[in-house]
Design a protein around this motif. Sequence first.
Motif, mmCIF file in Angstrom:
data_model
loop_
_atom_site.group_PDB
_atom_site.id
_atom_site.type_symbol
_atom_site.label_atom_id
_atom_site.label_comp_id
_atom_site.label_asym_id
_atom_site.label_seq_id
_atom_site.Cartn_x
_atom_site.Cartn_y
_atom_site.Cartn_z
ATOM 1 N N THR A 8 0.811 -1.216 0.000
ATOM 2 C CA THR A 8 0.000 0.000 0.000
ATOM 3 C C THR A 8 0.842 1.262 0.000
ATOM 4 O OG1 THR A 8 -1.708 -1.171 1.228
ATOM 5 C CG2 THR A 8 -1.838 1.211 1.214
ATOM 6 N N THR A 11 -4.579 5.355 -1.660
ATOM 7 C CA THR A 11 -5.899 4.818 -1.329
ATOM 8 C C THR A 11 -6.437 3.890 -2.413
ATOM 9 O OG1 THR A 11 -6.955 6.788 -2.264
ATOM 10 C CG2 THR A 11 -6.486 6.799 0.097
ATOM 11 N N ARG A 13 -5.980 0.372 -3.968
ATOM 12 C CA ARG A 13 -5.308 -0.888 -3.660
ATOM 13 C C ARG A 13 -5.457 -1.845 -4.835
ATOM 14 N NH1 ARG A 13 -7.834 -4.645 -0.382
ATOM 15 N NH2 ARG A 13 -9.146 -2.982 0.458
ATOM 16 N N THR A 27 -9.305 -1.624 -5.691
ATOM 17 C CA THR A 27 -10.198 -1.236 -4.594
ATOM 18 C C THR A 27 -9.921 0.194 -4.176
ATOM 19 O OG1 THR A 27 -10.240 -3.515 -3.784
ATOM 20 C CG2 THR A 27 -10.987 -1.794 -2.271
ATOM 21 N N ASP A 29 -9.843 2.512 -1.528
ATOM 22 C CA ASP A 29 -9.708 2.107 -0.125
ATOM 23 C C ASP A 29 -9.592 3.310 0.807
ATOM 24 O OD1 ASP A 29 -9.398 0.632 2.140
ATOM 25 O OD2 ASP A 29 -7.411 -0.141 1.665
ATOM 26 N N ASP A 30 -10.690 4.028 0.955
ATOM 27 C CA ASP A 30 -10.763 5.146 1.902
ATOM 28 C C ASP A 30 -12.182 5.185 2.474
ATOM 29 O OD1 ASP A 30 -10.256 7.360 3.402
ATOM 30 O OD2 ASP A 30 -9.937 8.729 1.708
ATOM 31 N N PRO A 31 -12.597 4.110 3.158
ATOM 32 C CA PRO A 31 -13.996 4.010 3.582
ATOM 33 C C PRO A 31 -14.433 5.113 4.530
ATOM 34 C CG PRO A 31 -12.656 2.279 4.592
ATOM 35 C CD PRO A 31 -11.807 2.927 3.538
ATOM 36 N N ASN A 35 -14.754 6.506 0.188
ATOM 37 C CA ASN A 35 -13.931 6.261 -1.000
ATOM 38 C C ASN A 35 -13.999 7.405 -2.008
ATOM 39 O OD1 ASN A 35 -13.281 3.661 0.067
ATOM 40 N ND2 ASN A 35 -15.244 2.908 -0.686
ATOM 41 N N ALA A 66 -13.898 -0.088 -0.828
ATOM 42 C CA ALA A 66 -13.705 -0.719 0.477
ATOM 43 C C ALA A 66 -14.869 -0.369 1.401
ATOM 44 C CB ALA A 66 -12.393 -0.257 1.092
ATOM 45 N N SER A 72 -18.053 4.568 -4.339
ATOM 46 C CA SER A 72 -17.377 5.850 -4.182
ATOM 47 C C SER A 72 -18.416 6.952 -4.117
ATOM 48 C CB SER A 72 -16.416 6.136 -5.339
ATOM 49 O OG SER A 72 -15.883 7.453 -5.229
#
Length: 266
Positions: A8, A11, A13, A27, A29-31, A35, A66, A72
Amino acid sequence: MSTRNGTTASTLRVEADPADERVAWLTMDDPARLNAMGRRFWPDLRDALARLEADARTRAVVITGAGEKAFSAGGDIASFAELGDATAKRAFQQDCMRTFAAVEESPLPVIAAVNGFAMGGGCELALACDVVLASETATFAMPETAVGLVPGFGVLRAPSVIGRHWTKLMMFAGERVDAATALRIGLAQQVHPADELRDRARALASRMAGAAPLAVATGKNLVNAHVDRGEFDHSTAALTVLHSTADAAEGIAAFLGKRPPTFEGR
C-alpha cells in the motif's frame, strides 16, 4: 499506488484475486471518506490499469470500494475549491476524462462491483466499466448540479446506457436510483445480496478471464467503435466554464459549509 501483491502507498489498492490470479481487484480504499476520489486518484487508476495490461497474468479487472457503505461518493468536493485559474480547472477535467477513457479503452474487461453509494464520479466510473454488478444496497446518483456543475463524462455516456430522460432526471434533480431501478434501466446488469457481491463479481471475472484475450479486446473495441472521443473536448470546455462561475463557487462553498446553496444563474 499499490502493487499487484497489495503493497500500500495510496488509497487505490491493487491485488490479484487469491482464488484466480487472472483476476485483479482495484479497490478504492478510503472508507472513512466513502472512498471519495481525490486528485491523485485519477492518475493512480490509469497507472494501475496500464500495469495490469502489461502483466500477462491479468485477464480481467474488478473495480470496487472498500467497506460496506460506498463504491465511491465521487469527487472530493474540497479539492474542487483548491483549483485556481481556468488552466488548472481545464487540466483537472482533462485528467478525469483521460481516466474514464482508460477504463473504456482498456483491452481487459473491467467489471464494476458497486457496493453502496456510487455518487457523481463514482456513478460515472461505473458507466465507464464494461459490466456493472450492484449489491441490493447500491444507490446511483449524478448530483453535480447541486454544486453548480454537471457530470462531464456521465452526461456523454449515460444517455446511451439509460436514455436521455433518465439522464436528465438524475442530472437535473439529483435523482437517486436504487439497485432494482438501476437493473431495470440498464445502469446495472446484475443485482446480488451485499454479502454475495464479491463472489459473484469474482465468478463473472473468471468467466471473462477464461475467454480468448485477443477476442475480448477486439470485441470491446468494436462495441465501442461508435464512441466519439471528440466529445471529451466539448465537455471539458463546458465544465471549465462552469467551474469558473459564481454558482459553482457558491455550490462548493455551501457543500463544504453544510448549508443550502443560493444560485443566481451567473
